[in-house]
Design a protein around this motif. Structure first.
Motif, short mmCIF file in Angstrom:
data_model
loop_
_atom_site.label_atom_id
_atom_site.label_comp_id
_atom_site.label_asym_id
_atom_site.label_seq_id
_atom_site.Cartn_x
_atom_site.Cartn_y
_atom_site.Cartn_z
N GLY A 22 6.71 -20.05 100.80
CA GLY A 22 6.77 -21.42 101.32
C GLY A 22 8.16 -22.04 101.32
N LYS A 23 9.20 -21.22 101.29
CA LYS A 23 10.58 -21.74 101.23
C LYS A 23 10.94 -22.61 102.41
CE LYS A 23 12.37 -17.67 101.24
NZ LYS A 23 11.10 -16.90 101.29
N THR A 25 9.07 -24.09 104.79
CA THR A 25 8.26 -25.31 104.90
C THR A 25 8.70 -26.33 103.84
OG1 THR A 25 6.46 -23.79 105.43
CG2 THR A 25 5.89 -26.10 105.16
N THR A 26 8.87 -25.86 102.62
CA THR A 26 9.28 -26.76 101.53
C THR A 26 10.67 -27.32 101.80
OG1 THR A 26 7.94 -25.48 99.98
CG2 THR A 26 9.61 -26.92 99.02
N SER A 27 11.61 -26.49 102.25
CA SER A 27 12.97 -26.99 102.52
C SER A 27 12.98 -28.03 103.62
CB SER A 27 13.94 -25.90 102.98
OG SER A 27 13.71 -24.72 102.39
N ASP A 84 17.79 -22.14 102.04
CA ASP A 84 16.51 -21.43 101.98
C ASP A 84 16.76 -19.95 102.23
OD1 ASP A 84 14.22 -20.14 103.14
OD2 ASP A 84 14.12 -21.57 104.80
N LEU A 102 10.09 -20.45 94.16
CA LEU A 102 8.69 -20.68 94.50
C LEU A 102 7.88 -19.42 94.19
CD1 LEU A 102 8.98 -22.57 97.92
CD2 LEU A 102 8.69 -23.54 95.62
N SER A 153 3.44 -22.42 94.48
CA SER A 153 3.32 -22.88 95.87
C SER A 153 2.10 -22.25 96.51
CB SER A 153 4.61 -22.52 96.62
OG SER A 153 4.53 -22.92 97.97
N MET A 159 2.72 -28.07 97.26
CA MET A 159 3.93 -28.30 98.06
C MET A 159 4.38 -29.75 97.98
SD MET A 159 4.99 -27.08 101.87
CE MET A 159 3.64 -25.99 101.91
N GLU A 160 3.42 -30.66 98.07
CA GLU A 160 3.78 -32.08 98.00
C GLU A 160 4.38 -32.45 96.64
OE1 GLU A 160 0.24 -34.04 99.35
OE2 GLU A 160 0.69 -33.56 101.46
N ASN A 162 5.91 -30.41 94.65
CA ASN A 162 7.22 -29.76 94.56
C ASN A 162 8.29 -30.56 95.29
OD1 ASN A 162 5.86 -27.75 93.20
ND2 ASN A 162 5.84 -26.30 94.92
N VAL A 163 7.96 -31.00 96.50
CA VAL A 163 8.92 -31.79 97.29
C VAL A 163 9.28 -33.07 96.53
CG1 VAL A 163 9.21 -33.11 99.42
CG2 VAL A 163 8.17 -30.83 99.50
#
Ligand code: ADP
Ligand code: MN
Length: 179
Positions: A22-23, A25-27, A84, A102, A153, A159-160, A162-163
């Motif tokens: 999920g790098k 998407t997360t970035s 990323d 992640l 992740s 994800m939310e 983490n962000v």
């Protein structure tokens, strides 16, 4: 001689992990939430030919690490970059204020990479790599533990969260580096 550059006012963050964790998407979400510039190293490698040809067996480029580091040095000096990439040991340690690793469950890595149309050998290599925590070990060998965050992740909730955690780090860093 180590070149001296002015201290960064905005942090550089590395988001690493096995492909499918999920790098990217997360970035993207971190860049939006925290006002950072996103650098997807895989895209940079392709666009600027920072490689030594194509590896047909794994449908990927042979990374030229020196070219990547040279290409990125000036942008990293400015700060405010969210990087990323799935490998992390060759970047200069001094580039990053926070290193996020992640992690995802085997089934999620498998399903995400299959959904991306990866060949079976490439899926298996990455699934095995995640089980063996290859990227986490590489990060632990390359960076101080106090700049690292290891985050699950598996779900959209993950994800939310983490962000949000990363955005809070960015805020604090900026407050502490105003002057
Ligand atoms: P990477 O850049 O690490 O290869 P991506 O960000 O491209 O991973 O994510 C791969 C796929 O998995 C995408 O379809 C993405 O939406 C999905 N995904 C990634 N992280 C999560 C998560 N925490 N929860 C649910 N789906 C996710
Ligand atoms: Mn990606």
């Amino acid at each position: 001689v180590i070149p001296t550059s002015p201290p960064r006012r905005s942090p550089n963050i590395l988001i690493t992990g096995t492909p499918g964790t999920g790098k990217t998407t997360t970035s993207e979400m971190v860049a939006l939430a925290a006002g950072l510039e996103k650098v997807t190293v895989g895209d940079l490698v392709k666009e600027r030919s920072l490689h030594d040809g194509y590896n047909e067996d794994f449908d990927t480029y042979w990374l030229n690490e020196d070219k990547v580091v040279d290409e990125m040095e000036s942008m990293m000096a400015a700060g405010g970059i969210c990087v990323d990439f799935h490998t992390c040991g060759f970047f200069p340690e001094r580039w990053f204020d926070l290193v996020v690793v992640l992690r995802a469950d085997t089934k999620n890595v498998y399903d995400r990479l299959e959904g991306r149309g990866y060949k079976a050998n490439k899926i298996n290599e990455n699934v095995e790599s995640e089980i063996m925590q290859v990227v986490l070990d590489e990060a632990l060998e390359s960076y101080q533990e106090d700049v690292m965050l290891v985050l699950d992740s598996n779900t959209v909730d993950d994800m939310e969260t983490n962000v949000e955690k990363i955005a809070v780090f960015v805020e604090r860093f900026r407050e502490e580096h105003q002057h």
